[in-house]
Design a protein around this motif. Structure first.
Motif, PDB file in Angstrom:
ATOM      1  N   PHE A  80       0.853  -1.185   0.000  1.00 31.77           N
ATOM      2  CA  PHE A  80       0.000   0.000   0.000  1.00 31.77           C
ATOM      3  C   PHE A  80       0.887   1.232   0.000  1.00 31.77           C
ATOM      4  O   PHE A  80       1.873   1.304   0.735  1.00 31.77           O
ATOM      5  CB  PHE A  80      -0.921   0.030   1.218  1.00 31.77           C
ATOM      6  CG  PHE A  80      -1.912   1.163   1.155  1.00 31.77           C
ATOM      7  CD1 PHE A  80      -3.106   1.015   0.458  1.00 31.77           C
ATOM      8  CD2 PHE A  80      -1.641   2.379   1.757  1.00 31.77           C
ATOM      9  CE1 PHE A  80      -4.013   2.066   0.365  1.00 31.77           C
ATOM     10  CE2 PHE A  80      -2.536   3.432   1.669  1.00 31.77           C
ATOM     11  CZ  PHE A  80      -3.728   3.277   0.971  1.00 31.77           C
ATOM     12  N   ALA A  81       0.521   2.204  -0.830  1.00 28.61           N
ATOM     13  CA  ALA A  81       1.212   3.492  -0.867  1.00 28.61           C
ATOM     14  C   ALA A  81       0.192   4.533  -1.275  1.00 28.61           C
ATOM     15  O   ALA A  81      -0.231   4.580  -2.435  1.00 28.61           O
ATOM     16  CB  ALA A  81       2.374   3.453  -1.850  1.00 28.61           C
ATOM     17  N   GLY A  82      -0.263   5.317  -0.318  1.00 32.66           N
ATOM     18  CA  GLY A  82      -1.273   6.329  -0.610  1.00 32.66           C
ATOM     19  C   GLY A  82      -1.945   6.790   0.658  1.00 32.66           C
ATOM     20  O   GLY A  82      -1.417   6.619   1.755  1.00 32.66           O
ATOM     21  N   ASP A  83      -3.131   7.378   0.520  1.00 36.27           N
ATOM     22  CA  ASP A  83      -3.874   7.884   1.671  1.00 36.27           C
ATOM     23  C   ASP A  83      -4.783   6.805   2.231  1.00 36.27           C
ATOM     24  O   ASP A  83      -5.484   6.113   1.490  1.00 36.27           O
ATOM     25  CB  ASP A  83      -4.717   9.094   1.287  1.00 36.27           C
ATOM     26  CG  ASP A  83      -3.894  10.359   1.197  1.00 36.27           C
ATOM     27  OD1 ASP A  83      -2.700  10.320   1.548  1.00 36.27           O
ATOM     28  OD2 ASP A  83      -4.437  11.395   0.764  1.00 36.27           O
ATOM     29  N   LEU A  84      -4.759   6.668   3.537  1.00 36.62           N
ATOM     30  CA  LEU A  84      -5.639   5.752   4.251  1.00 36.62           C
ATOM     31  C   LEU A  84      -6.251   6.540   5.404  1.00 36.62           C
ATOM     32  O   LEU A  84      -5.515   7.041   6.267  1.00 36.62           O
ATOM     33  CB  LEU A  84      -4.860   4.546   4.774  1.00 36.62           C
ATOM     34  CG  LEU A  84      -5.685   3.494   5.502  1.00 36.62           C
ATOM     35  CD1 LEU A  84      -6.647   2.809   4.529  1.00 36.62           C
ATOM     36  CD2 LEU A  84      -4.768   2.457   6.132  1.00 36.62           C
ATOM     37  N   ALA A  85      -7.558   6.689   5.399  1.00 38.78           N
ATOM     38  CA  ALA A  85      -8.275   7.454   6.421  1.00 38.78           C
ATOM     39  C   ALA A  85      -7.698   8.862   6.545  1.00 38.78           C
ATOM     40  O   ALA A  85      -7.543   9.390   7.644  1.00 38.78           O
ATOM     41  CB  ALA A  85      -8.233   6.731   7.760  1.00 38.78           C
ATOM     42  N   GLY A  86      -7.326   9.463   5.409  1.00 37.80           N
ATOM     43  CA  GLY A  86      -6.841  10.830   5.396  1.00 37.80           C
ATOM     44  C   GLY A  86      -5.376  11.001   5.760  1.00 37.80           C
ATOM     45  O   GLY A  86      -4.895  12.117   5.887  1.00 37.80           O
TER      46      GLY A  86
END
Length: 170
Positions: A80-86
């Motif tokens: 995973f690489a990105g936004d999670l829950a902001g």
């Protein structure tokens, strides 16, 4: 007593199979490397909740500066690489079932990418909630599938952390 004898025998077999001890373990032997350089101060320690679904601190907060490079603690695959829950986050699956997570991190990697120990995976972003400093890296480690993960203290998995067997007391 039988359990103790069996445990001692298992440890002896594991030690013999591992071969001679090395003076300075490296991340190649399954241990982790620091995700920040130079070695950072630990601002907040690991606090595993009991039972595991209750509140706690499932990682460690490391002192950082905004824009500081974050390095993969061990070789693996970015899951995973990105936004999670902001929050911007990078998560890496390592051989043997270990996963590490790094947040808040603006990723420079993508899901599915293979990384080596020490590969830059992104940069620290300021504003980690609960951090007493302007910027902290929250570094987590867990075993098993995400839905049933057992969180562990990543500091105990570092290459520089000696592993010692303690004597048994009668």
């Amino acid at each position: 007593m039988r359990v103790l004898v069996a445990l001692v025998a298992l440890v002896a077999v594991a030690v013999a199979a591992a071969g001679p001890a090395r003076a300075d373990p490296s991340p190649d032997d399954g241990r982790l490397d620091w995700p920040l350089r130079p070695r950072p101060a630990v601002v907040r320690t690991f606090d595993a909740p009991t039972p595991k679904w209750q509140r706690g601190h499932r990682g460690v907060d490391l002192a950082a500066t905004a824009g500081q490079p974050v390095y993969a603690a061990q070789a693996g695959t970015v899951v995973f690489a990105g936004d999670l829950a902001g929050r911007p986050l990078v998560s890496i699956a390592h051989p043997g079932g270990l996963r590490t997570s790094y947040e808040p991190v603006s990723p420079s990697v993508r899901s599915g990418q293979l990384v080596h120990t020490g590969t830059v995976v992104g940069e620290v972003v300021a504003g980690h909630a609960g951090c007493a400093r302007a910027a902290c890296l929250h570094w987590g480690a867990m075993w098993g599938p995400a839905s049933r993960a057992d969180y562990v203290d990543p500091l105990g998995l570092l290459a520089g952390t000696p592993v010692r067997l303690l004597p048994l007391r009668p």
